[in-house]
Design an enzyme around this catalytic site. Structure first.
Site, PDB file in Angstrom:
ATOM      1  N   ASN A 136       0.872  -1.268  -0.096  1.00 30.69           N
ATOM      2  CA  ASN A 136      -0.130   0.007  -0.034  1.00 30.69           C
ATOM      3  C   ASN A 136       0.734   1.295  -0.046  1.00 30.69           C
ATOM      4  OD1 ASN A 136       1.082  -0.210   2.673  1.00 30.69           O
ATOM      5  ND2 ASN A 136      -0.963  -0.087   3.623  1.00 30.69           N
ATOM      6  N   GLU A 143       1.789   4.174   7.585  1.00 32.07           N
ATOM      7  CA  GLU A 143       0.816   3.655   6.538  1.00 32.07           C
ATOM      8  C   GLU A 143       0.178   4.918   5.896  1.00 32.07           C
ATOM      9  OE1 GLU A 143       0.470   0.511   5.935  1.00 32.07           O
ATOM     10  OE2 GLU A 143       1.206  -0.462   7.959  1.00 32.07           O
TER      11      GLU A 143
END
Ligand code: F6R
Length: 255
Positions: A136, A143
């Site tokens: 991702n 993140e």
């Protein structure tokens, strides 16, 4: 940015190890920022091989790792501390007191993050930071959505990361829910950054990270703003960079 195209995973590992070796040879007392995960295993294997041949000396090297799970003892075979000893530290002549990772068992998370950040600063910063690339676009445990200005901090792992990492644990429930990670700001302060990536499953995210917009939605995209980034990818991971004009203008692409 320089992109080196490697034939396959083995070639990627060798090229990356070459760049790390060059760093150690040019500055024997350098500070290496290191990563775990499946991608760097071949790179570490190659470094160990060259060390055994007598071509590399880690005796003056200091290392700081990117991240560590929160709540795992060093002796837990899933801790990043354990991984690093297994794949590199126990196989070369780096001094045990010169290897550093965030302390996953630290009770006071805030204090531990501060300690780690100060340690990196006191070492004069990271000379070469090795990074893998998450599916991702994450780097370290930063993140999507992570603020670019963060230093070392404690994060709650996303479901996707827990899912991706559960293959190493008995079940998803055993995957720690938090981790300490260098922040994007810490990573961006490294003097040089070496990103390694391999496999078709990361081809799309690699293209997005290095040729898409710079956005917290793709944490690795910030690396486009660093002035000394080397990407070593195999042909599979670079396979989406098909429009030569699109990327040759942005990067120095070397085969
Ligand atoms: C490892 C780390 C992670 C990995 C990334 C890619 O210390 O911080 O960001 O680099 O998840 O992992 P692999 O190499 O297993 O695909």
């Amino acid at each position: 940015m320089i992109i080196y195209e490697a034939k396959d995973y083995k070639d990627m590992s060798r090229k990356a190890a070459n760049i790390i070796s060059a760093q150690i040879i040019m500055k024997p007392n350098c500070v290496l920022g290191l990563a775990t995960g499946s991608t760097p295993i071949g790179t570490y294997e190659q470094l160990v091989e060259w060390y055994h041949k007598g071509d590399l000396d880690f005796s003056k090297v200091t290392s700081v790792n990117l991240d560590e799970y929160r709540g795992l003892e060093k002796s837990n075979d899933q801790s990043y501390d354990y991984f690093m000893h297994e794949h590199l530290f126990d196989k070369v002549n780096i001094h045990p007191e010169n290897v550093n990772l965030p302390d996953g068992m630290a009770e006071d998370a805030e204090k531990e993050c501060k300690r780690y950040e100060e340690l990196i600063r006191s070492l004069g910063g990271v000379d070469l930071q090795l990074l893998g690339l998450g599916h991702n676009g994450h780097i370290g445990f930063n993140e999507p959505g992570a603020a670019f200005e963060k230093e070392t901090h404690c994060v709650n792992l996303t479901e996707r990361t827990i899912e991706a990492n559960k293959r190493f644990f008995a079940s998803a429930d055993d995957v720690p829910k938090q981790a300490f990670t260098m922040g994007i700001k810490t990573i961006m302060q490294a003097k040089k950054i070496l990103v390694i990536a391999s496999g078709e499953d990361k081809a799309e995210i690699l293209k997005e990270a290095f040729f898409g917009p710079v956005t917290p939605a793709v944490p690795a995209s910030i690396l486009q703003l660093h002035n000394n980034v080397i990407v070593v990818g195999d042909q599979a991971v670079l396979s989406k960079l098909t429009n030569k004009d699109e990327y040759v203008t942005n990067a120095d692409y070397r085969k």
